[in-house]
Design a protein around this motif. Structure first.
Motif, PDB file in Angstrom:
ATOM      1  N   SER A   9       0.814  -1.223   0.000  1.00 55.76           N
ATOM      2  CA  SER A   9       0.000   0.000   0.000  1.00 55.76           C
ATOM      3  C   SER A   9       0.846   1.271   0.000  1.00 55.76           C
ATOM      4  CB  SER A   9      -0.933   0.004   1.213  1.00 55.76           C
ATOM      5  OG  SER A   9      -1.715   1.163   1.210  1.00 55.76           O
ATOM      6  N   HIS A  10       1.926   1.287   0.811  1.00 56.25           N
ATOM      7  CA  HIS A  10       2.774   2.485   0.873  1.00 56.25           C
ATOM      8  C   HIS A  10       4.146   2.228   0.270  1.00 56.25           C
ATOM      9  CE1 HIS A  10      -0.253   2.833   4.145  1.00 56.25           C
ATOM     10  NE2 HIS A  10      -0.434   3.997   3.562  1.00 56.25           N
ATOM     11  N   ARG A  39     -12.777   4.292  -9.500  1.00 57.57           N
ATOM     12  CA  ARG A  39     -12.516   3.567  -8.257  1.00 57.57           C
ATOM     13  C   ARG A  39     -12.110   4.507  -7.128  1.00 57.57           C
ATOM     14  NH1 ARG A  39      -9.005   1.171  -4.686  1.00 57.57           N
ATOM     15  NH2 ARG A  39      -7.658   2.877  -5.346  1.00 57.57           N
ATOM     16  N   ARG A  45     -14.934   8.356   0.957  1.00 57.08           N
ATOM     17  CA  ARG A  45     -13.508   8.037   0.903  1.00 57.08           C
ATOM     18  C   ARG A  45     -12.728   8.955   1.852  1.00 57.08           C
ATOM     19  NH1 ARG A  45     -11.134   3.944  -1.008  1.00 57.08           N
ATOM     20  NH2 ARG A  45     -10.512   4.246  -3.159  1.00 57.08           N
ATOM     21  N   ARG A  48      -6.506   9.540   1.995  1.00 55.31           N
ATOM     22  CA  ARG A  48      -5.522   8.940   1.085  1.00 55.31           C
ATOM     23  C   ARG A  48      -5.865   9.210  -0.382  1.00 55.31           C
ATOM     24  NH1 ARG A  48      -2.129   4.156   0.769  1.00 55.31           N
ATOM     25  NH2 ARG A  48      -0.928   4.493  -1.116  1.00 55.31           N
ATOM     26  N   MET A  49      -7.157   9.222  -0.674  1.00 56.19           N
ATOM     27  CA  MET A  49      -7.561   9.401  -2.070  1.00 56.19           C
ATOM     28  C   MET A  49      -7.288  10.815  -2.582  1.00 56.19           C
ATOM     29  SD  MET A  49      -8.233   6.619  -3.456  1.00 56.19           S
ATOM     30  CE  MET A  49      -6.913   6.013  -2.413  1.00 56.19           C
ATOM     31  N   ASP A  80       1.908   8.408  -2.457  1.00 55.33           N
ATOM     32  CA  ASP A  80       2.185   8.488  -1.014  1.00 55.33           C
ATOM     33  C   ASP A  80       3.578   7.944  -0.664  1.00 55.33           C
ATOM     34  OD1 ASP A  80       1.308   9.399   1.407  1.00 55.33           O
ATOM     35  OD2 ASP A  80       0.124   7.632   1.925  1.00 55.33           O
ATOM     36  N   ARG A 107      -6.007  -4.787  14.573  1.00 56.32           N
ATOM     37  CA  ARG A 107      -7.367  -4.241  14.507  1.00 56.32           C
ATOM     38  C   ARG A 107      -8.356  -5.383  14.261  1.00 56.32           C
ATOM     39  NH1 ARG A 107      -5.834  -0.864   9.475  1.00 56.32           N
ATOM     40  NH2 ARG A 107      -4.737  -2.843   9.283  1.00 56.32           N
ATOM     41  N   HIS A 110      -9.492  -7.047  10.635  1.00 59.32           N
ATOM     42  CA  HIS A 110      -8.428  -6.966   9.625  1.00 59.32           C
ATOM     43  C   HIS A 110      -7.622  -8.261   9.576  1.00 59.32           C
ATOM     44  CE1 HIS A 110      -7.816  -3.074   7.651  1.00 59.32           C
ATOM     45  NE2 HIS A 110      -8.498  -2.580   8.655  1.00 59.32           N
ATOM     46  N   SER A 132      -4.036  -4.465   2.559  1.00 57.55           N
ATOM     47  CA  SER A 132      -4.786  -3.230   2.290  1.00 57.55           C
ATOM     48  C   SER A 132      -5.518  -3.284   0.949  1.00 57.55           C
ATOM     49  CB  SER A 132      -3.806  -2.052   2.259  1.00 57.55           C
ATOM     50  OG  SER A 132      -4.391  -0.939   1.622  1.00 57.55           O
ATOM     51  N   ALA A 133      -6.666  -2.637   0.921  1.00 56.64           N
ATOM     52  CA  ALA A 133      -7.451  -2.581  -0.322  1.00 56.64           C
ATOM     53  C   ALA A 133      -6.796  -1.709  -1.390  1.00 56.64           C
ATOM     54  CB  ALA A 133      -8.849  -2.062  -0.020  1.00 56.64           C
ATOM     55  N   ARG A 134      -5.651  -1.150  -1.080  1.00 61.94           N
ATOM     56  CA  ARG A 134      -4.916  -0.412  -2.105  1.00 61.94           C
ATOM     57  C   ARG A 134      -4.658  -1.302  -3.334  1.00 61.94           C
ATOM     58  NH1 ARG A 134      -4.303   3.894  -4.690  1.00 61.94           N
ATOM     59  NH2 ARG A 134      -2.288   4.195  -5.652  1.00 61.94           N
ATOM     60  N   THR A 137      -6.560  -1.297  -6.741  1.00 60.45           N
ATOM     61  CA  THR A 137      -6.253  -0.358  -7.833  1.00 60.45           C
ATOM     62  C   THR A 137      -5.792  -1.139  -9.060  1.00 60.45           C
ATOM     63  OG1 THR A 137      -5.421   1.165  -6.179  1.00 60.45           O
ATOM     64  CG2 THR A 137      -4.819   1.637  -8.462  1.00 60.45           C
ATOM     65  N   ARG A 339      -5.566   6.061   9.520  1.00 56.26           N
ATOM     66  CA  ARG A 339      -6.361   6.808   8.532  1.00 56.26           C
ATOM     67  C   ARG A 339      -7.264   5.814   7.792  1.00 56.26           C
ATOM     68  NH1 ARG A 339      -2.407   9.506   4.313  1.00 56.26           N
ATOM     69  NH2 ARG A 339      -2.031   7.326   3.859  1.00 56.26           N
ATOM     70  N   ASP A 341     -11.224   5.092   5.298  1.00 58.28           N
ATOM     71  CA  ASP A 341     -12.458   5.522   4.641  1.00 58.28           C
ATOM     72  C   ASP A 341     -13.603   5.171   5.592  1.00 58.28           C
ATOM     73  OD1 ASP A 341     -11.003   5.938   2.179  1.00 58.28           O
ATOM     74  OD2 ASP A 341     -11.159   3.797   1.773  1.00 58.28           O
TER      75      ASP A 341
HETATM   76  C1  EPS Z   1      -6.842   0.993   3.492  1.00 65.11           C
HETATM   77  C2  EPS Z   1      -6.538   2.133   4.236  1.00 65.11           C
HETATM   78  C3  EPS Z   1      -6.465   3.478   3.598  1.00 65.11           C
HETATM   79  C4  EPS Z   1      -7.315   3.490   2.343  1.00 65.11           C
HETATM   80  C5  EPS Z   1      -6.829   2.341   1.497  1.00 65.11           C
HETATM   81  C6  EPS Z   1      -7.230   1.047   2.090  1.00 65.11           C
HETATM   82  O1  EPS Z   1      -5.151   3.770   3.152  1.00 65.11           O
HETATM   83  P1  EPS Z   1      -4.069   4.454   4.093  1.00 65.11           P
HETATM   84  O2  EPS Z   1      -3.633   3.385   5.022  1.00 65.11           O
HETATM   85  O3  EPS Z   1      -2.946   4.902   3.194  1.00 65.11           O
HETATM   86  O4  EPS Z   1      -4.762   5.596   4.752  1.00 65.11           O
HETATM   87  O5  EPS Z   1      -7.215   4.720   1.692  1.00 65.11           O
HETATM   88  O6  EPS Z   1      -7.360   2.407   0.210  1.00 65.11           O
HETATM   89  C7  EPS Z   1      -6.514   2.815  -0.770  1.00 65.11           C
HETATM   90  C8  EPS Z   1      -5.296   3.258  -0.561  1.00 65.11           C
HETATM   91  C9  EPS Z   1      -7.095   2.714  -2.101  1.00 65.11           C
HETATM   92  O7  EPS Z   1      -6.397   3.021  -3.077  1.00 65.11           O
HETATM   93  O8  EPS Z   1      -8.271   2.318  -2.190  1.00 65.11           O
HETATM   94  C10 EPS Z   1      -6.798  -0.329   4.114  1.00 65.11           C
HETATM   95  O9  EPS Z   1      -6.290  -0.470   5.229  1.00 65.11           O
HETATM   96  O10 EPS Z   1      -7.297  -1.319   3.507  1.00 65.11           O
END
Ligand code: EPS
Length: 390
Positions: A9-10, A39, A45, A48-49, A80, A107, A110, A132-134, A137, A339, A341
């Protein structure tokens, strides 16, 4: 056809490789980017978006706007990453270096705790980054390529949100509309609903939920129009196309259930009110009086629209604390603020559309073996002519 995805994700980027696409198919980054943008949207949201501006780079398998038949590699950079280069660095670090933003507090809801135990990660960030759902994408990017294949064969796919936190759309408002008509409504709706009369109720509920530090889930529906009959197979369990589609929907982060057509409502109706009577006409060949089975019989398409719904649980990252245990101290704690959604159901509808598109495109390629798009189109047309007069 097959694909793999990679990326945290990061981390620096998300990557996918698609292998088995036919040659001669028009494909541009622009076609994929418009889906990536969908998406990223939808009311609910988080921050992050605002950081990410997802765009794809096609780095192989395409020349002058057409596929070559060789693997297509797709890259989406994480904007990011610039804030995470030390925390998520690839190179080894000194034993005494402090690693920032380590996570020892799993958590509830999760992958954190179970993933940590499985892979031996005491810093649960090592789990979170991939779970992560990142990652969705790049699955949308892959699905956008599959959608392009479907559209070349005259097959349309659309998705919409059918419920958020108990507020439901009224099917009367969209039943009978074509996929193109539904798309037109959904693309102008804040929560990707095909029944805008409930949109305000949904956005208000999302805002209120966010204010309370909570999250909400919902249901999404995907419709495919124009699939020929007899795609998939009844002869072996792992060739049933509805099963593959169900698995693809279940593979989306936070999804907990799938249904086709009347779905779980079938448990409450006699067979005479469930099964779709068979009709035939010179113009259309075989059709059905109804489509209660959502376009499938015996693991194969019926030629009627495929209608599949999935349920997404509320996102488990909450500002409102739930009880958990710190894996270092074994002490209970009640606060893990990441952080998040408050509602990602609209975004998830786009993901569902794309993972389902992949399964449909893949099933067609299995059935109509073709190395190039013109031959594939010809094979599908011949089959359609054959099934019409069967
Ligand atoms: C997500 C946590 C958040 C969401 C993320 C999914 O990201 P972050 O940890 O950077 O705040 O924004 O979703 C996306 C990044 C995306 O592209 O949809 C999680 O923990 O699943």
């Amino acid at each position: 056809m097959r694909y793999l995805t990679a990326g945290e994700s990061h981390g620096p980027q998300l990557t996918a490789i698609i292998e088995g696409l036919p040659a001669q198919m028009p494909l541009t980054a622009e076609m994929i980017n418009k889906e990536l943008k969908r998406r990223q949207g939808g009311h609910g949201r988080g921050r992050r978006m605002q950081i990410e501006k997802d765009t794809v780079e096609i780095v192989s398998g395409v020349r002058h706007g057409k596929t070559l038949g060789s693997p297509v590699a797709l890259v989406v950079k994480n904007d990011d990453w610039k804030h995470w280069t030390n925390i998520m660095g690839i190179e080894p670090i000194d034993e005494n270096d402090e690693v920032k933003r380590q996570i020892s507090r799993p958590r509830p809801g999760h992958a954190d705790l179970n993933g940590g135990m499985k892979y031996g990660h005491r810093d649960l960030r090592n789990v979170l980054e991939r779970s992560s759902a990142r990652e969705t994408t790049v699955r949308v990017a892959v699905g956008a390529v599959a959608k392009q294949l479907l559209s070349q064969l005259g097959i349309e796919i659309v998705s919409h949100v059918t419920e958020i936190g108990g507020i439901k759309t009224n099917p009367e408002s969209y039943i009978g509309k074509s996929a193109a008509e539904i798309r037109e409504i959904v693309e102008n709706d804040a929560v990707y609903c095909a029944d805008p009369s409930v949109t305000k109720q949904m956005t208000d509920l999302i805002d209120e939920t966010k204010k309370n530090g909570d999250s909400i889930g919902g249901t999404v529906e995907v419709i495919i129009e124009g699939m020929p009959a007899g795609i998939g197979s009844y002869v072996h369990y792992d060739r049933k196309l509805d099963a593959k589609i169900a698995a693809s929907v279940m593979s989306i982060n936070a999804f907990k259930g799938v249904e086709f057509g009347l779905g779980f409502e079938m448990a409450r109706k006699p067979g005479s009110q469930v099964h779709d009577e068979i009709l035939w006409s010179e113009e259309y060949g075989y059709t059905r009086k109804t489509n209660n089975l959502g376009g499938f019989e015996g693991g194969m398409t019926t030629g009627m629209p495929i209608i599949v719904r999935g349920v997404m649980k509320p996102i488990p990252t909450l500002y409102k604390p739930l009880q958990s245990i710190d894996i270092e101290t074994k002490e209970p704690f009640q606060a893990s603020i990441e952080r998040s959604d408050s509602c990602a159901v609209p975004a998830a509808s786009i993901v569902a559309e794309h993972v389902v598109a992949w399964e449909a495109a893949n099933a067609l390629l299995e059935q109509f073996d073709a190395d190039q798009l013109p031959r594939l189109k010809e094979n599908v047309q011949n089959y359609l002519d054959y099934t019409k007069g069967f």
